[in-house]
Motif scaffolding. Structure first.
Motif, short mmCIF file in Angstrom:
data_model
loop_
_atom_site.label_atom_id
_atom_site.label_comp_id
_atom_site.label_asym_id
_atom_site.label_seq_id
_atom_site.Cartn_x
_atom_site.Cartn_y
_atom_site.Cartn_z
N SER A 82 9.43 8.56 6.67
CA SER A 82 10.16 7.32 6.84
C SER A 82 11.48 7.34 6.08
O SER A 82 12.53 6.94 6.59
N TYR A 83 11.43 7.85 4.83
CA TYR A 83 12.67 7.97 4.05
C TYR A 83 13.66 8.88 4.75
O TYR A 83 14.86 8.63 4.77
N HIS A 108 6.83 -1.35 7.07
CA HIS A 108 6.58 -0.94 8.44
C HIS A 108 5.66 0.27 8.58
O HIS A 108 5.15 0.52 9.66
N GLN A 109 5.51 1.06 7.52
CA GLN A 109 4.65 2.25 7.64
C GLN A 109 3.39 2.15 6.78
O GLN A 109 2.28 2.29 7.27
N ALA A 165 15.07 4.96 6.11
CA ALA A 165 14.51 3.66 5.75
C ALA A 165 14.56 3.48 4.24
O ALA A 165 14.47 4.45 3.49
N THR A 166 14.71 2.24 3.81
CA THR A 166 14.65 1.97 2.37
C THR A 166 13.19 1.90 1.96
O THR A 166 12.29 1.95 2.79
N GLN A 178 11.44 -1.13 3.45
CA GLN A 178 11.23 -0.94 4.89
C GLN A 178 10.08 0.03 5.14
O GLN A 178 9.26 -0.18 6.04
N THR A 179 10.02 1.09 4.33
CA THR A 179 8.93 2.05 4.48
C THR A 179 7.58 1.39 4.24
O THR A 179 6.64 1.56 5.01
#
Lengths: 330, 356
Positions: B225-226, B238-239, B230-231, B234-235
């Motif tokens: 994700s990074y 959403h993950q 993504a910040t 956000q990671t």
């Protein structure tokens, strides 16, 4: 030597273009989220501080002007050595010993029943049982652990005393069994701590590596020898920790003992009479309308503080044992 | 080759016998729990389905005539629609059921965001340092604090608020736009005081469960994700959180079912047990739409809960009430069983479907 003199790619160059963090809403949100999460995590610390503050101000030293804390009215020496507990009588005595006695007699009976059975069940599940049996038995233990303590209290009062204790002790051995008695409370307490002991001990037993067992068999041991003389000693720290946690839970258990053991503070070792534990006293004083500020009300905090210190001590000890005597296997 | 073995080890048969006895003992101990559980359930059910036999006193003018409003068995249909009563055969469980539902809902609202938030901080943000270690040690100690001590804390901090508001207390009037909300300060013996107390009680359990669920999410998911820009939040949002959700849900449901059965802290904060109304006067689902103001008022009403009501019935002297208590226990255990089943189903369903 200042850091600026060291040429490092991480420190910004002194002259020329100066790199600056630019403000952006994404960054602001990241920082905001982090702050919210930190405050969530701090709440557990605040809870602990609130508990300590509350006990300190109500039991040890009052901060509010014009009020006194429990130990400013009753000396610690009387509290620990007086053999009578009668805060609601005209002749008030505040000796914690009868309550401690009730607590430890009941927790002791519970431990005598719950610890061996829990450990034996853990040994069976980890060493003898087929995987299918273990998978079937685990949820049963979880259900046993999930039954509310009010239900256990009811069971002690309605089933254990009239159908188990009275036939055995009153009819056969001619010992009087009160309707509220420490024995029935201890018995259900024993059942209540079985799941704790069993699941924690089983984890410890299963963490012992297979090689140790095989070495035992190679030396000609039977399964009994391997289980009891190799695996159990190797997992001893985990087992002792599980015992301590279970006993601490038994000491802090409230509803079952206050229903089954009654409300009679008594300094005796006869388990067939009614007894009062620290926890039972605490809920009973809160049932009556005791106005805040009276000495009976403050005694609640003194007893609660004692209970808190005892259970905290046992938990810390359990963690120490776990950490200190843990055998680490590769 | 078996003969020489016998020669070398004359004790072997005895040792095997000891081993066999030991195995039977251990097996018996394992079954002990199941047997006790079975006896407990059967005796409670039996009590819940029968009234005690009437005692025929000599000289009494015949058996008392059963009235029409008396229920035939303790666990009858009436039992769910009646309030508590001074006549055991007319006592019902309506108020405690709604009280317990409100309590569990409020506890979930309070403890889940804070608990999951703490777990996210500890697992995803905090560095291995003093602060994290302090919180971890603190959590394991809090988990061992007896529930009655939380009750004392609730009594002091929420019911009396450390006596900060003087004798009579104050009322805070909040304007919510569509309605006004009267918040009594301190909270007195209201639903919200009970919910706050129980929320503190289950918080360590929720945090530890959520931490385990977050730890089970592989770090490759985060790194991927990074890598896509993504910040951190956000990671997580959403993950990591969606992946950890089933584990968190399971832990939360188990923690809530523990809160459901707790009576000691609620007794400490002085929840009344003889109550003939439901919080916010909501007695069925339809009332929520007919009287939406009740939803806002309910947290500040007095209440009773299932385990409290059961305790209250057990303590009454008439034998009939023991059977009413048994009926209450059956309802309580059924709700707990449903919650546990839900937790197990969630665990199973997602164990199968998640594949990294």
């Amino acid at each position: 030597m200042s850091l600026a003199n060291v040429a490092s790619p991480l420190t910004p160059p002194k002259v020329g273009l100066r790199l600056q963090k630019q403000f952006s809403w994404v960054r602001a949100r990241e920082a905001g989220v982090r702050a919210v999460l930190v405050s969530c995590a701090s709440l557990s610390l605040i809870t602990t501080l609130a508990i300590v503050y509350m006990f300190f101000t109500e039991a040890v030293y009052a901060v509010a002007p014009g009020s006194t804390a429990f130990f400013q009215d009753v000396s610690l020496w009387d509290f620990l050595t007086d053999t009578e507990w009668s805060p609601q009588f005209a002749d008030k005595h505040f000796g914690i010993l009868p309550l401690l006695c009730g607590t430890f007699v009941i927790a002791g009976i519970g431990s005598l029943i719950g610890l061996p059975i829990g450990l034996a069940a853990a040994i069976y599940l980890s060493e003898y049982a087929k995987p299918r049996f273990r998978r079937a038995m685990k949820p049963v233990l979880e259900v046993l652990a999930g039954i509310p303590s009010v239900v256990y209290g009811y069971f002690a009062l309605v089933f254990v005393t009239p159908y188990v204790l009275r036939p055995i002790f009153q009819s056969l051995l001619h010992i009087d069994v009160d309707i509220f008695n420490a024995m029935s409370a201890g018995v259900v307490l024993g059942v209540m701590i079985i799941p704790t002991v069993c699941s924690l001990s089983e984890d410890a037993l299963r963490a012992v590596p297979r090689g140790l067992r095989e070495a035992g068999y190679a030396l000609g041991s039977t399964k009994y020898d391997v289980s009891l003389k190799v695996v159990v000693p190797a997992a001893l720290s985990g087992i002792v920790a599980s015992f301590l946690l279970a006993i601490s839970r038994a000491i802090g258990e409230t509803m079952a003992v206050s229903i089954a053991a009654g409300q009679m503070p008594r300094l005796s070792l006869n388990p067939f009479r009614s007894m009062e534990t620290m926890t039972a006293y605490i809920v009973n004083i809160s049932l009556g309308d005791t106005p805040a500020g009276t000495i009976e009300y403050k005694s609640l905090y003194a007893v609660g503080f004692t209970l808190f210190l005892i259970t905290l001590g046992m938990n810390v000890l359990a963690q120490r044992v776990m950490k200190r005597f843990r055998e680490v296997y590769e | 080759m078996s003969a020489p073995a016998k020669l070398q080890e004359p004790e072997l048969a005895r040792r095997h016998r000891i081993g066999k006895v030991f195995e039977w003992l251990c097996c018996g101990s394992t079954w002990f729990g199941l047997v006790v559980l079975a006896v407990l359930l059967v005796s409670v059910l039996w009590q819940a389905l029968t009234w005690p036999a009437p005692k025929v006193k000599p000289g009494a003018s015949g058996p008392t005539v059963a009235k029409a409003e008396d229920s035939a068995i303790p666990l009858s249909k009436q039992f769910f629609t009646n309030y508590d009563s001074r006549h055991p055969r007319r006592a019902g469980i309506l108020a405690p059921i709604w009280g317990s539902l409100w309590l569990i809902g409020l506890v979930a609202l309070l403890s889940v965001p804070i608990g999951v938030g703490s777990a996210i901080y500890l697992e995803e943000y905090a560095n291995e340092g003093h602060f994290k270690r302090l919180i971890q040690i603190n959590l394991s100690n809090l988990a061992g604090v007896p529930s009655v001590v939380y009750g004392i804390l609730g009594l002091t901090a929420f019911v009396r608020m450390f006596g900060l508001f003087g004798k009579g207390g104050k009322t805070l009037v909040l304007n919510l736009g569509f309605t006004t909300l009267d918040v009594p300060l301190p909270f007195e013996r209201s639903l919200i005081a009970g919910a706050l107390t129980l929320a503190l009680l289950v918080l360590p359990t929720v945090i530890v469960a959520a931490q385990e669920a977050l730890r089970a999410v592989p770090s490759s998911i985060r790194i991927a994700s990074y890598a896509l820009g993504a910040t951190q939040w956000q990671t997580i949002r959403h993950q990591v959180l969606p992946a950890a959700m089933p584990g968190i849900m399971t832990g939360v449901i188990l923690a809530l079912s523990r809160a459901m059965g707790e009576a000691a802290p609620l007794m400490m904060i002085g929840a009344l047990t003889f109550i003939a109304y439901c919080p916010g006067e909501i007695t069925n689902v339809g009332d929520i739409f007919r009287n939406p103001h009740g939803l806002v008022d309910a947290p500040f009403d007095k209440f009773t809960a299932l385990p409290l009501q059961v305790y209250n019935w057990i303590n009454r002297p008439q034998a009939d009430y023991q059977h009413v208590a048994a009926a209450g226990i059956v309802v309580l255990l059924t709700i707990l069983l449903l919650m546990n089943t839900a937790a197990i189903v969630i665990r199973h369903k997602f164990q199968k479907s998640t594949r990294w």
